[in-house]
Design a protein around this motif. Sequence first.
Motif, PDB file in Angstrom:
ATOM      1  N   PHE A  52      15.881  33.250 -14.941  1.00  0.00           N
ATOM      2  CA  PHE A  52      17.183  32.722 -15.346  1.00  0.00           C
ATOM      3  C   PHE A  52      17.705  33.469 -16.570  1.00  0.00           C
ATOM      4  O   PHE A  52      18.901  33.745 -16.674  1.00  0.00           O
ATOM      5  CB  PHE A  52      17.073  31.229 -15.656  1.00  0.00           C
ATOM      6  CG  PHE A  52      18.364  30.605 -16.097  1.00  0.00           C
ATOM      7  CD1 PHE A  52      19.322  30.224 -15.172  1.00  0.00           C
ATOM      8  CD2 PHE A  52      18.632  30.420 -17.460  1.00  0.00           C
ATOM      9  CE1 PHE A  52      20.531  29.668 -15.579  1.00  0.00           C
ATOM     10  CE2 PHE A  52      19.834  29.865 -17.867  1.00  0.00           C
ATOM     11  CZ  PHE A  52      20.777  29.489 -16.926  1.00  0.00           C
ATOM     12  N   ARG A  53      16.822  33.819 -17.481  1.00  0.00           N
ATOM     13  CA  ARG A  53      17.221  34.547 -18.686  1.00  0.00           C
ATOM     14  C   ARG A  53      17.796  35.920 -18.332  1.00  0.00           C
ATOM     15  O   ARG A  53      18.812  36.339 -18.885  1.00  0.00           O
ATOM     16  CB  ARG A  53      16.029  34.693 -19.621  1.00  0.00           C
ATOM     17  CG  ARG A  53      16.344  35.366 -20.956  1.00  0.00           C
ATOM     18  CD  ARG A  53      15.067  35.535 -21.779  1.00  0.00           C
ATOM     19  NE  ARG A  53      15.349  36.163 -23.051  1.00  0.00           N
ATOM     20  CZ  ARG A  53      15.729  35.518 -24.144  1.00  0.00           C
ATOM     21  NH1 ARG A  53      15.869  34.190 -24.102  1.00  0.00           N
ATOM     22  NH2 ARG A  53      15.952  36.162 -25.272  1.00  0.00           N
ATOM     23  N   GLU A  54      17.135  36.604 -17.401  1.00  0.00           N
ATOM     24  CA  GLU A  54      17.615  37.931 -16.980  1.00  0.00           C
ATOM     25  C   GLU A  54      18.974  37.825 -16.287  1.00  0.00           C
ATOM     26  O   GLU A  54      19.865  38.655 -16.499  1.00  0.00           O
ATOM     27  CB  GLU A  54      16.586  38.572 -16.035  1.00  0.00           C
ATOM     28  CG  GLU A  54      15.296  38.971 -16.728  1.00  0.00           C
ATOM     29  CD  GLU A  54      14.212  39.383 -15.750  1.00  0.00           C
ATOM     30  OE1 GLU A  54      13.277  40.095 -16.162  1.00  0.00           O
ATOM     31  OE2 GLU A  54      14.298  38.993 -14.559  1.00  0.00           O
ATOM     32  N   LYS A  55      19.124  36.799 -15.471  1.00  0.00           N
ATOM     33  CA  LYS A  55      20.401  36.604 -14.782  1.00  0.00           C
ATOM     34  C   LYS A  55      21.511  36.262 -15.773  1.00  0.00           C
ATOM     35  O   LYS A  55      22.642  36.732 -15.641  1.00  0.00           O
ATOM     36  CB  LYS A  55      20.270  35.499 -13.731  1.00  0.00           C
ATOM     37  CG  LYS A  55      19.396  35.883 -12.533  1.00  0.00           C
ATOM     38  CD  LYS A  55      19.322  34.747 -11.530  1.00  0.00           C
ATOM     39  CE  LYS A  55      18.496  35.143 -10.318  1.00  0.00           C
ATOM     40  NZ  LYS A  55      18.427  34.055  -9.313  1.00  0.00           N
ATOM     41  N   ALA A  56      21.180  35.444 -16.765  1.00  0.00           N
ATOM     42  CA  ALA A  56      22.176  35.071 -17.772  1.00  0.00           C
ATOM     43  C   ALA A  56      22.646  36.302 -18.548  1.00  0.00           C
ATOM     44  O   ALA A  56      23.837  36.439 -18.861  1.00  0.00           O
ATOM     45  CB  ALA A  56      21.590  34.040 -18.730  1.00  0.00           C
ATOM     46  N   LYS A  57      21.723  37.218 -18.832  1.00  0.00           N
ATOM     47  CA  LYS A  57      22.080  38.450 -19.538  1.00  0.00           C
ATOM     48  C   LYS A  57      23.030  39.303 -18.683  1.00  0.00           C
ATOM     49  O   LYS A  57      23.974  39.899 -19.203  1.00  0.00           O
ATOM     50  CB  LYS A  57      20.831  39.251 -19.879  1.00  0.00           C
ATOM     51  CG  LYS A  57      20.026  38.688 -21.039  1.00  0.00           C
ATOM     52  CD  LYS A  57      18.839  39.587 -21.362  1.00  0.00           C
ATOM     53  CE  LYS A  57      18.068  39.069 -22.571  1.00  0.00           C
ATOM     54  NZ  LYS A  57      16.903  39.932 -22.890  1.00  0.00           N
ATOM     55  N   LEU A  58      22.776  39.354 -17.380  1.00  0.00           N
ATOM     56  CA  LEU A  58      23.638  40.127 -16.486  1.00  0.00           C
ATOM     57  C   LEU A  58      25.037  39.524 -16.406  1.00  0.00           C
ATOM     58  O   LEU A  58      26.036  40.250 -16.374  1.00  0.00           O
ATOM     59  CB  LEU A  58      23.013  40.200 -15.092  1.00  0.00           C
ATOM     60  CG  LEU A  58      21.757  41.064 -14.943  1.00  0.00           C
ATOM     61  CD1 LEU A  58      21.178  40.921 -13.540  1.00  0.00           C
ATOM     62  CD2 LEU A  58      22.073  42.530 -15.235  1.00  0.00           C
ATOM     63  N   VAL A  59      25.096  38.193 -16.361  1.00  0.00           N
ATOM     64  CA  VAL A  59      26.405  37.515 -16.331  1.00  0.00           C
ATOM     65  C   VAL A  59      27.182  37.822 -17.607  1.00  0.00           C
ATOM     66  O   VAL A  59      28.373  38.159 -17.563  1.00  0.00           O
ATOM     67  CB  VAL A  59      26.234  35.994 -16.170  1.00  0.00           C
ATOM     68  CG1 VAL A  59      27.573  35.270 -16.348  1.00  0.00           C
ATOM     69  CG2 VAL A  59      25.640  35.662 -14.804  1.00  0.00           C
ATOM     70  N   PHE A  60      26.507  37.730 -18.750  1.00  0.00           N
ATOM     71  CA  PHE A  60      27.166  38.009 -20.026  1.00  0.00           C
ATOM     72  C   PHE A  60      27.617  39.466 -20.110  1.00  0.00           C
ATOM     73  O   PHE A  60      28.726  39.753 -20.566  1.00  0.00           O
ATOM     74  CB  PHE A  60      26.197  37.707 -21.177  1.00  0.00           C
ATOM     75  CG  PHE A  60      26.737  38.088 -22.528  1.00  0.00           C
ATOM     76  CD1 PHE A  60      27.719  37.318 -23.149  1.00  0.00           C
ATOM     77  CD2 PHE A  60      26.280  39.224 -23.178  1.00  0.00           C
ATOM     78  CE1 PHE A  60      28.228  37.669 -24.391  1.00  0.00           C
ATOM     79  CE2 PHE A  60      26.781  39.589 -24.417  1.00  0.00           C
ATOM     80  CZ  PHE A  60      27.758  38.808 -25.024  1.00  0.00           C
ATOM     81  N   LYS A  61      26.772  40.382 -19.637  1.00  0.00           N
ATOM     82  CA  LYS A  61      27.116  41.802 -19.681  1.00  0.00           C
ATOM     83  C   LYS A  61      28.338  42.104 -18.821  1.00  0.00           C
ATOM     84  O   LYS A  61      29.248  42.834 -19.233  1.00  0.00           O
ATOM     85  CB  LYS A  61      25.928  42.637 -19.193  1.00  0.00           C
ATOM     86  CG  LYS A  61      26.167  44.143 -19.223  1.00  0.00           C
ATOM     87  CD  LYS A  61      24.943  44.905 -18.741  1.00  0.00           C
ATOM     88  CE  LYS A  61      25.209  46.404 -18.737  1.00  0.00           C
ATOM     89  NZ  LYS A  61      24.020  47.161 -18.228  1.00  0.00           N
ATOM     90  N   ALA A  62      28.374  41.551 -17.607  1.00  0.00           N
ATOM     91  CA  ALA A  62      29.506  41.781 -16.706  1.00  0.00           C
ATOM     92  C   ALA A  62      30.793  41.186 -17.283  1.00  0.00           C
ATOM     93  O   ALA A  62      31.855  41.811 -17.221  1.00  0.00           O
ATOM     94  CB  ALA A  62      29.211  41.177 -15.329  1.00  0.00           C
ATOM     95  N   THR A  63      30.693  39.985 -17.849  1.00  0.00           N
ATOM     96  CA  THR A  63      31.866  39.332 -18.436  1.00  0.00           C
ATOM     97  C   THR A  63      32.388  40.134 -19.621  1.00  0.00           C
ATOM     98  O   THR A  63      33.597  40.354 -19.752  1.00  0.00           O
ATOM     99  CB  THR A  63      31.509  37.908 -18.887  1.00  0.00           C
ATOM    100  OG1 THR A  63      31.011  37.166 -17.772  1.00  0.00           O
ATOM    101  CG2 THR A  63      32.719  37.197 -19.461  1.00  0.00           C
ATOM    102  N   ARG A  64      31.481  40.581 -20.472  1.00  0.00           N
ATOM    103  CA  ARG A  64      31.872  41.361 -21.654  1.00  0.00           C
ATOM    104  C   ARG A  64      32.536  42.671 -21.262  1.00  0.00           C
ATOM    105  O   ARG A  64      33.554  43.058 -21.840  1.00  0.00           O
ATOM    106  CB  ARG A  64      30.641  41.637 -22.515  1.00  0.00           C
ATOM    107  CG  ARG A  64      30.943  42.401 -23.810  1.00  0.00           C
ATOM    108  CD  ARG A  64      29.669  42.668 -24.571  1.00  0.00           C
ATOM    109  NE  ARG A  64      28.748  43.482 -23.789  1.00  0.00           N
ATOM    110  CZ  ARG A  64      27.510  43.800 -24.170  1.00  0.00           C
ATOM    111  NH1 ARG A  64      27.034  43.325 -25.319  1.00  0.00           N
ATOM    112  NH2 ARG A  64      26.725  44.551 -23.415  1.00  0.00           N
TER     113      ARG A  64
END
Length: 214
Positions: free
Chosen positions: A51-63
């Motif tokens: 979940f942590r890795e997925k959350a980082k990907l979501v944040f990166k894509a949004t940013r």
Amino acid sequence: MQSGLDTLVTKPELAPLLSLAKGVRNGAVYGAKVRFPHALVMILLFRSGTFREKAKLVFKATRQHARNLATFALIYKSSMIVLRNVNPTGVGKEGRYDSFFAGLLGGYAVFGRHKTSITQQIVIYVFARVVLALAKLAVQPGMHPLSGLITSDARAEIEKNAWPLFASFSWAFVMYIFRWYPETLMSSLRSSMVYIYADSDHWDSFRNFMIHNK
């Protein structure tokens, strides 16, 4: 303090510079609003990892999406200000093609030099809308030398059938390319098509027939 800020941001002489700040703000907010829910769903459903890795990907894509739109807004609006102030027909007057050249510069600087999955998605989205808009303009009166040859009845018939043809041929071509040249498609589109059309040809039990894909 609120009154002072209101006075400051409503000064006419500051309007061009303040429009840059608000353009950046609106670009970032819109990019985040659009990308966050899309990235959240796609990454949580189709990406593996914690979940942590997925959350980082979501944040990166949004940013990245927010930064792209904010940067483009800054470059575009800055270019429009400069072009208005160097217009030979009158300082402060917008030229007919200023928006084209400002968009060209912004498009190259933000989307042309950095090819990522997100920049590709944005550009392809814009390109599809441009094609549809140009198709509508092509049958409008006075748009080109051949406009006079298109009667009102013919124009209505073209507009009636344009979307069915566009939709049909778009799917015809993408399915043909997916069948014979899948490597040429964007990875996100290819993976979704593999899931729907290729993986559905394979199963060895009811569990991976209906409950799970594989």
